[in-house]
Design a protein around this motif. Structure first.
Motif, short mmCIF file in Angstrom:
data_model
loop_
_atom_site.label_atom_id
_atom_site.label_comp_id
_atom_site.label_asym_id
_atom_site.label_seq_id
_atom_site.Cartn_x
_atom_site.Cartn_y
_atom_site.Cartn_z
N LEU A 144 1.78 4.24 -11.58
CA LEU A 144 2.78 5.17 -12.10
C LEU A 144 3.02 6.31 -11.12
N VAL A 145 1.96 6.91 -10.64
CA VAL A 145 2.07 8.00 -9.67
C VAL A 145 2.74 7.50 -8.38
N ASP A 146 2.29 6.33 -7.92
CA ASP A 146 2.87 5.74 -6.71
C ASP A 146 4.36 5.43 -6.88
N PHE A 187 3.10 6.62 2.72
CA PHE A 187 3.32 5.24 3.16
C PHE A 187 2.46 4.27 2.36
N GLY A 188 1.24 4.68 2.04
CA GLY A 188 0.36 3.84 1.23
C GLY A 188 0.91 3.62 -0.17
N GLY A 201 3.93 1.35 -0.02
CA GLY A 201 3.47 -0.02 0.22
C GLY A 201 2.90 -0.67 -1.03
N ARG A 202 2.14 0.08 -1.81
CA ARG A 202 1.58 -0.47 -3.05
C ARG A 202 2.68 -0.83 -4.06
N VAL A 203 3.70 0.01 -4.15
CA VAL A 203 4.81 -0.28 -5.07
C VAL A 203 5.59 -1.49 -4.57
N GLU A 204 5.85 -1.54 -3.28
CA GLU A 204 6.56 -2.71 -2.74
C GLU A 204 5.78 -3.99 -2.99
N ALA A 205 4.46 -3.94 -2.87
CA ALA A 205 3.62 -5.11 -3.16
C ALA A 205 3.71 -5.49 -4.64
N ALA A 206 3.69 -4.51 -5.51
CA ALA A 206 3.79 -4.78 -6.95
C ALA A 206 5.15 -5.38 -7.30
N LEU A 207 6.20 -4.88 -6.66
CA LEU A 207 7.54 -5.42 -6.89
C LEU A 207 7.64 -6.86 -6.40
#
Length: 187
Positions: free
Chosen positions: A123-125, A172-173, A176-182
């Motif tokens: 959520l924060v990310d 950036f981290g 990246g985590r959100v892009e991975a989740a998407l």
């Protein structure tokens, strides 16, 4: 119910930003649209993300700028004038690694004690992702380009410049985590 919260958040942000800070309003609108696009990875927190994205910069409004630190000013406004949901207020207060900037401004203890950071990483990310992939004018960008833009706008030796250089790896981290989740979850 979620539509009512979205409408309320949009009305509050528009009232505070549209006429006094039209560029900030354009940014805010696009950050909110980005939140709608990625909200499906958050399940029950989708509405919370959208409201926080829509309200994240409300503290820039001239009438609210008490400390001149928009995350703190915005969170206090939402808490004190609107009795907003505590999690929403905490997200606004801590968006885009605000604790790091608060430290640069001598406000870290104040921010952390009034508005503790939420422990819900995705959520924060996701809020970081929405904010840091949107230009000041409401266009789309990469987090790397956004960091460069912020450094150029404020200067490397400014409070914001020092903060953004320190926060860049964290930004950036998060992105990246959100892009991975998407990528991992079909739409």
């Amino acid at each position: 119910m979620s539509d009512l919260i979205d409408e309320w958040a949009t009305q509050v942000a528009e009232t505070e930003l549209r006429s006094t800070l039209p560029r900030r309003w354009a940014h805010t609108q696009e950050v909110g649209r980005r939140a709608v696009e990625v909200s499906h990875v958050l399940g029950q927190n989708a509405c919370l993300l959208i409201a926080a994205a829509t309200l994240h910069d409300v503290g820039y409004a001239p009438r609210l700028a008490v400390t001149e630190f928009h995350p703190l000013d915005g969170a206090r406004f939402l808490r004190d004038e609107h009795a907003a949901d505590e999690r929403l207020v905490r997200l606004v207060a801590n968006h885009s690694f605000a604790l790091m900037e608060a430290e640069e401004r001598g406000l870290r203890k104040e921010l952390a004690s009034e508005f503790p950071l939420l422990e819900e990483r995705l959520l924060v990310d996701a809020l970081v992702y929405c904010d840091m992939t949107t230009t000041p004018d409401g266009g789309r960008t990469t987090a790397e380009e956004r960091v460069v833009e912020i450094l150029g706008r404020y200067g490397g030796d400014s409070v914001v410049g020092r903060f953004i250089r320190r926060a860049a790896p964290e930004i950036f981290g998060a992105v990246g985590r959100v892009e991975a989740a998407l990528a991992a979850q079909p739409r």
